[in-house]
Design an enzyme around this catalytic site. Structure first.
Site, mmCIF file in Angstrom:
data_model
loop_
_atom_site.group_PDB
_atom_site.id
_atom_site.type_symbol
_atom_site.label_atom_id
_atom_site.label_comp_id
_atom_site.label_asym_id
_atom_site.label_seq_id
_atom_site.Cartn_x
_atom_site.Cartn_y
_atom_site.Cartn_z
ATOM 1 C CE LYS A 51 9.932 2.299 -2.924
ATOM 2 N NZ LYS A 51 9.352 3.603 -2.528
ATOM 3 C CG LEU A 52 13.000 -1.812 -9.077
ATOM 4 C CD1 LEU A 52 13.818 -3.050 -9.434
ATOM 5 C CD2 LEU A 52 12.282 -1.267 -10.297
ATOM 6 C CB SER A 53 6.898 -3.278 -6.932
ATOM 7 O OG SER A 53 6.144 -2.107 -7.114
ATOM 8 C CB THR A 100 3.970 -4.797 -3.461
ATOM 9 O OG1 THR A 100 5.372 -4.851 -3.737
ATOM 10 C CG2 THR A 100 3.666 -5.649 -2.247
ATOM 11 C CB ALA A 101 -0.807 -2.523 -4.999
ATOM 12 C CG HIS A 139 2.091 6.322 -3.345
ATOM 13 N ND1 HIS A 139 3.014 5.435 -2.841
ATOM 14 C CD2 HIS A 139 2.389 6.450 -4.668
ATOM 15 C CE1 HIS A 139 3.838 5.070 -3.805
ATOM 16 N NE2 HIS A 139 3.479 5.664 -4.916
#
Length: 249
Positions: A51-53, A100-101, A139
């Site tokens: 999983k990655l941004s 991404t945030a 989250h």
């Protein structure tokens, strides 16, 4: 194959059947880290599947290819910028510089906006200790900030969607190039797992709760339904538009 994900509810839910080895055709060994740790590991190509941004994927396209299944996209919702009442600006805590945030906050506030990284799970406690005045939550934290006396400044996902017309590109699943010949098979396994989870929602909850930061069932449910959706099955039709927009930011 080692498969690295985050402990967030949408990952545990989406990959439940694969984690539990239900109806599998490929054998995965799962590891969990916070998203920024996974982003940093990508620069050394540590995991075959991870999983990655989305920004981290773009920075590592020489090492990884994007899968069509398993992504976490928000539909007009995403990370939230929250602050103490009366906040008038200043540095903002983000859950990692490669997330991404962080990108969405600077898309909202400007490329020169001041940010500093913290572990995602440390941001709300830092508010409680009066160490920060503003932060971006991801989250489950995005659903419980009011319990900490914080105010919503902006839903950064909603802001992105209004400005671009696109869903919010939060996280994606990537396969290292030396395993790219298995892309189609991995996509199929992920889709089967997502379908299984929606058909066995109650069965997934003990494992989801075990790894979650916040344990209230309504919070877990809200998180899952917000970020496990049609795009978790397939992002092929929109991934070029997403990537083009991200590269411009």
């Amino acid at each position: 194959m080692k498969f690295a994900i985050t402990p967030c509810p949408n990952d545990t839910f989406a990959f439940f059947a694969l984690i539990s080895k239900i109806g599998k055709n490929l054998d995965f060994e799962f590891e969990r880290h916070d998203i920024e740790t996974l982003n940093e590991f990508a620069f050394e190509a540590k995991y075959p599947i991870t999983k990655l941004s989305f920004p981290a994927y773009l920075a590592n396209r020489d090492k990884y290819e994007l899968l069509d299944a398993g992504a976490a996209l928000g539909i007009g919702t995403g990370p939230v910028l929250v602050a103490r009442r009366g906040w008038s600006g200043g540095k903002v805590a983000v859950p990692g510089l490669n997330t991404t945030a962080a990108l969405l906050y600077r898309f909202y506030a400007g490329k020169d906006a001041e940010i500093f990284p913290m572990l995602f799970s440390d941001i709300l406690p830092a508010f409680s200790r009066n160490e920060i005045d503003a932060g971006v939550l991801i989250h489950e934290g995005r659903f419980v900030y009011k319990d900490y006396g914080l105010e919503l400044v902006e839903d950064l996902g909603d802001y992105w969607t209004k400005k671009t017309g696109l869903p919010v590109p939060l996280g994606c699943i990537c396969v290292r190039k030396d395993f790219a010949h298995l892309k189609s098979a991995i996509d199929d396994e992920i889709r089967k797992s997502v379908k299984y989870s929606f058909g066995h929602f109650d069965e997934t909850l003990p494992l989801v709760r075990h790894y979650a930061q916040h344990l209230q069932e309504d919070v877990l449910h809200s998180h899952i339904v917000a970020f496990v959706n049609e795009f978790t099955y397939d992002i092929s039709k929109i991934k070029d538009s997403l990537i083009s927009n991200l590269l411009l930011k």
